[in-house]
Design an enzyme around this catalytic site. Structure first.
Site, PDB file in Angstrom:
ATOM      1  N   HIS A  49       0.838  -1.201   0.000  1.00 24.39           N
ATOM      2  CA  HIS A  49       0.000   0.000   0.000  1.00 24.39           C
ATOM      3  C   HIS A  49       0.880   1.261   0.000  1.00 24.39           C
ATOM      4  CE1 HIS A  49      -3.100  -2.627   2.290  1.00 24.39           C
ATOM      5  NE2 HIS A  49      -3.638  -2.395   1.104  1.00 24.39           N
TER       6      HIS A  49
ATOM      7  N   LYS B 288     -17.847  -5.183   8.226  1.00 20.66           N
ATOM      8  CA  LYS B 288     -16.595  -5.928   8.351  1.00 20.66           C
ATOM      9  C   LYS B 288     -16.124  -5.893   9.800  1.00 20.66           C
ATOM     10  CE  LYS B 288     -14.448  -5.779   3.788  1.00 20.66           C
ATOM     11  NZ  LYS B 288     -13.267  -5.329   3.033  1.00 20.66           N
TER      12      LYS B 288
ATOM     13  N   ARG C  39      -2.417  -6.211  -8.227  1.00 18.12           N
ATOM     14  CA  ARG C  39      -1.353  -7.190  -7.975  1.00 18.12           C
ATOM     15  C   ARG C  39      -1.427  -8.332  -8.978  1.00 18.12           C
ATOM     16  NH1 ARG C  39      -3.242  -7.696  -1.914  1.00 18.12           N
ATOM     17  NH2 ARG C  39      -5.095  -7.244  -3.117  1.00 18.12           N
TER      18      ARG C  39
ATOM     19  N   SER D  81      -2.930  -7.594   3.266  1.00 17.68           N
ATOM     20  CA  SER D  81      -3.123  -7.413   4.716  1.00 17.68           C
ATOM     21  C   SER D  81      -3.417  -8.756   5.376  1.00 17.68           C
ATOM     22  CB  SER D  81      -4.278  -6.447   4.981  1.00 17.68           C
ATOM     23  OG  SER D  81      -4.033  -5.204   4.380  1.00 17.68           O
TER      24      SER D  81
HETATM   25  P1  ADP Z   1      -9.883  -3.307  -0.183  1.00 19.26           P
HETATM   26  O1  ADP Z   1      -9.943  -1.879  -0.623  1.00 19.26           O
HETATM   27  O2  ADP Z   1     -10.370  -4.250  -1.248  1.00 19.26           O
HETATM   28  O3  ADP Z   1     -10.426  -3.554   1.182  1.00 19.26           O
HETATM   29  P2  ADP Z   1      -7.092  -3.082   0.597  1.00 19.26           P
HETATM   30  O4  ADP Z   1      -7.395  -2.075   1.629  1.00 19.26           O
HETATM   31  O5  ADP Z   1      -6.221  -4.221   1.018  1.00 19.26           O
HETATM   32  O6  ADP Z   1      -8.347  -3.716  -0.106  1.00 19.26           O
HETATM   33  O7  ADP Z   1      -6.368  -2.398  -0.633  1.00 19.26           O
HETATM   34  C1  ADP Z   1      -6.643  -1.127  -1.154  1.00 19.26           C
HETATM   35  C2  ADP Z   1      -6.075  -1.052  -2.561  1.00 19.26           C
HETATM   36  O8  ADP Z   1      -4.679  -1.332  -2.545  1.00 19.26           O
HETATM   37  C3  ADP Z   1      -6.682  -2.064  -3.550  1.00 19.26           C
HETATM   38  O9  ADP Z   1      -6.753  -1.442  -4.814  1.00 19.26           O
HETATM   39  C4  ADP Z   1      -5.667  -3.189  -3.576  1.00 19.26           C
HETATM   40  O10 ADP Z   1      -5.702  -3.906  -4.799  1.00 19.26           O
HETATM   41  C5  ADP Z   1      -4.376  -2.404  -3.438  1.00 19.26           C
HETATM   42  N1  ADP Z   1      -3.292  -3.209  -2.878  1.00 19.26           N
HETATM   43  C6  ADP Z   1      -3.340  -4.025  -1.792  1.00 19.26           C
HETATM   44  N2  ADP Z   1      -2.152  -4.632  -1.593  1.00 19.26           N
HETATM   45  C7  ADP Z   1      -1.325  -4.202  -2.578  1.00 19.26           C
HETATM   46  C8  ADP Z   1       0.032  -4.494  -2.959  1.00 19.26           C
HETATM   47  N3  ADP Z   1       0.764  -5.369  -2.294  1.00 19.26           N
HETATM   48  N4  ADP Z   1       0.538  -3.873  -4.062  1.00 19.26           N
HETATM   49  C9  ADP Z   1      -0.240  -3.016  -4.758  1.00 19.26           C
HETATM   50  N5  ADP Z   1      -1.510  -2.713  -4.478  1.00 19.26           N
HETATM   51  C10 ADP Z   1      -2.069  -3.285  -3.402  1.00 19.26           C
END
Ligand code: ADP
Length: 161
Positions: free
Chosen positions: A16, A40, A89, A127
């Site tokens: 992130h 959630k 990803r 995560s």
């Molecule tokens: P969500 O919004 O689906 O609950 P997250 O908070 O984990 O998911 O992720 C927010 C955004 O960051 C999403 O677009 C996700 O694809 C992206 N993301 C999560 N992990 C990574 C990573 N390792 N590399 C690049 N982008 C990521």
């Protein structure tokens, strides 16, 4: 141009953070927006997640951290943001993200979704992976910012004692 980077960030990972840092070079301002979703059951409260992200992004002067409930496009409009920033990803992300981008487009014609491809070294990182490793006492300091690693270890130590 203001970009919103919305997500659960439960917790924020180096993947992130990499998207935030690279996004910050493309857009004038980035607002990292932690989604407060009552359906959630996150590991960390919304307030804690905001605090964690603030701490590890304090070196980035054009990044702000906030939380929101409701539709992302409404939040974006409220802050005059023209872009929703998302990370990609693997192929399975693409399907879900594309569907979300199309849905958001039907809700707000003027807001664009922009995808940044993950840096290769973080392509496996999520995560949930971090939480699974930490739960069994495995190493996570190469996966999350230092302040987050500290919080996670504290959480699992407390919950197991
Ligand atoms: P969500 O919004 O689906 O609950 P997250 O908070 O984990 O998911 O992720 C927010 C955004 O960051 C999403 O677009 C996700 O694809 C992206 N993301 C999560 N992990 C990574 C990573 N390792 N590399 C690049 N982008 C990521």
């Amino acid at each position: 141009m203001i970009a919103i980077y919305p997500g659960s960030f439960d917790p924020i990972t180096l993947g992130h953070l990499d998207i935030i840092e690279r996004g910050g070079k493309l857009f004038e301002h980035i607002i990292v927006a932690v989604l407060c979703n009552p359906n959630k059951h996150p590991l960390f409260s919304t307030e804690k997640r905001v605090e964690q992200i603030r701490e590890c992004t304090q070196h980035l002067t054009n990044v702000r951290v906030d939380s929101f409930t409701g539709l992302t496009v409404d939040y974006a409009r409220l802050h005059s943001a023209g872009v929703l920033l998302r990370g990609l990803r693997v192929l399975s992300d693409f399907e879900k993200e594309l569907q979300m981008a199309h849905t958001n487009k039907t809700l707000s014609e003027e807001i664009e979704t922009v995808f940044l491809a993950t840096t290769t070294e973080y392509s496996f990182l999520s995560s949930s992976t971090v939480k699974e490793i930490a739960q069994f006492g495995g190493p996570i300091s190469h996966l999350v910012p230092g302040n987050v690693a500290r919080d996670i270890y504290w959480y699992y130590r407390e919950s197991q004692s």
